[in-house]
Design an enzyme around this catalytic site. Structure first.
Site, mmCIF file in Angstrom:
data_model
loop_
_atom_site.group_PDB
_atom_site.id
_atom_site.type_symbol
_atom_site.label_atom_id
_atom_site.label_comp_id
_atom_site.label_asym_id
_atom_site.label_seq_id
_atom_site.Cartn_x
_atom_site.Cartn_y
_atom_site.Cartn_z
ATOM 1 N N HIS A 90 23.433 20.527 26.170
ATOM 2 C CA HIS A 90 23.347 20.452 27.632
ATOM 3 C C HIS A 90 23.105 19.024 28.124
ATOM 4 O O HIS A 90 22.719 18.829 29.273
ATOM 5 C CB HIS A 90 22.199 21.343 28.151
ATOM 6 C CG HIS A 90 22.421 22.805 27.972
ATOM 7 N ND1 HIS A 90 22.356 23.427 26.739
ATOM 8 C CD2 HIS A 90 22.718 23.784 28.870
ATOM 9 C CE1 HIS A 90 22.595 24.714 26.885
ATOM 10 N NE2 HIS A 90 22.828 24.961 28.175
ATOM 11 N N GLU A 118 33.415 29.943 31.519
ATOM 12 C CA GLU A 118 34.063 28.710 31.971
ATOM 13 C C GLU A 118 35.585 28.774 31.851
ATOM 14 O O GLU A 118 36.305 28.222 32.690
ATOM 15 C CB GLU A 118 33.515 27.513 31.195
ATOM 16 C CG GLU A 118 32.108 27.097 31.588
ATOM 17 C CD GLU A 118 31.030 28.048 31.078
ATOM 18 O OE1 GLU A 118 31.324 28.813 30.118
ATOM 19 O OE2 GLU A 118 29.905 28.013 31.600
#
Length: 347
Positions: A138, A70
């Site tokens: 998540h 990321e």
């Protein structure tokens, strides 16, 4: 021109996002997408189908599959934006934004300011958020972290119409935009449907349109209490309003559509009519967006309030994995209705 006067098509939020990206890429060759698994053959089109089929149309030079990194995804997007491109970066889950905090906080958000406006950072960072039985790493709703960050706009659409209009505004904006999408609002049909997802199919105009940042909308008019909510919580608030209607109570539900900028005037105007305010937020309570909105409204409309402002939020714990615990964790229509009844006791 109203939506009733133009040709429209019925779409889910995922479909509206996909078609908007498709149209903007066709309109402007500087627009491209990058992220994990967004264009692989036989894949889903990212984690939630938003980029499905785009690599076949535009090729892998403009639909870039990246490593699981990321910091690299956001760093490349920032660099491309500084050089005049208009990247749309997908971090797959909003939780993964924390893997790129230096790039977001110290580069994406600050470069235009630090250059005295000489450089621009026209990029969109798409971040699916919300609890969906995926556990603590998540399922977060981390929007409040970025509400605190000067230099970026923060959008949070709850309908297909808003998703398309706000994303088009974000792509054309010369500043970076963090674009939060709730995983349970993409649509309940298709190969990547979320368990318990809603399917807010809406009318989306065929024509080119944008929605200005900082302009909220009243989803339901009412006279007894104002409820402010965003993303999935808009639907929880609307359901609570329907439940309370049978008790003779009238709730006004406001969807801000963007967190930054926030449409303070719309909420103040509503509170001056209803004299009460409930804020619903899937983020946890302490240091959250709901508290910031409460502070802003009491500063601007304290004299109009006939009761304390109440917040309905997630508790100050990580998101639990067990479905029964997650249902307890995420605010629902019954908790919202209870809060409304509590503020109405102050008569």
């Amino acid at each position: 021109m109203s939506i009733a006067q133009v040709e429209t098509r019925k779409m889910s939020i995922a479909e509206a996002l996909r078609e908007t990206i498709r149209e903007e890429m066709a309109r402007d060759e500087r627009v491209f997408c990058l992220g994990e698994d967004i264009g692989i053959k036989g894949g889903f089109g990212g984690a939630f189908t938003v980029t499905l089929g785009l690599s076949e149309q535009f090729g892998h030079e403009r639909i870039l599959d990246t490593p699981i990194a990321e910091a690299g995804i956001v760093g490349v997007a920032v660099g491309a934006a500084l050089m005049g491109m208009r990247p749309i970066a997908d971090v797959q889950y909003a939780d993964f934004l924390f893997c790129a905090m230096d790039q977001i906080v110290n580069q994406m958000a600050k470069m235009r300011y630090m250059s005295g406006g000489k450089v621009k950072v026209p990029m969109v960072l798409r971040a699916p958020c919300g609890a969906t039985t995926r556990g603590a790493q998540h399922s977060q709703s981390p929007e409040s972290f970025f509400n605190h960050l000067p230099g970026i706009w923060v959008a949070c659409p709850s309908t297909a119409y808003d998703a398309a209009g706000l994303l088009r505004t974000a792509i054309r904006c010369d500043d970076p935009v963090l674009f939060f999408e709730h995983k349970k609002l993409y649509g309940s049909k298709g190969m990547r449907a979320e368990k318990g997802a809603l399917s807010p199919i809406g009318e989306v105009p065929q024509e080119d349109y944008t929605i200005p940042f900082g302009k909220g909308v009243i989803r339901r008019e009412g006279t007894d209490v104002t409820i402010v909510a965003r993303l999935l919580m808009v639907y929880k608030a609307l359901e609570a309003a329907r439940l309370l209607e049978s008790e003779g109570l009238s709730c006004e539900v406001i969807d801000p559509r963007t967190m930054v900028p926030f449409d303070t005037e719309l909420v103040v105007e509503s509170v001056r009519k209803t004299n009460r305010l409930v804020i619903v937020d899937e983020c946890n309570r302490t240091g959250g967006w709901a508290g910031d909105v409460a502070a802003e409204i009491q500063e601007r409309a304290f004299g109009s309030l006939d009761a304390p402002i109440l917040r309905v939020t997630a508790p100050d714990t990580p998101v639990p994995f067990a479905p029964i615990m997650e249902r307890f964790y995420v605010p629902d229509e019954h908790r919202v209705a209870h809060a409304v009844r509590e503020v109405l006791k102050w008569r």
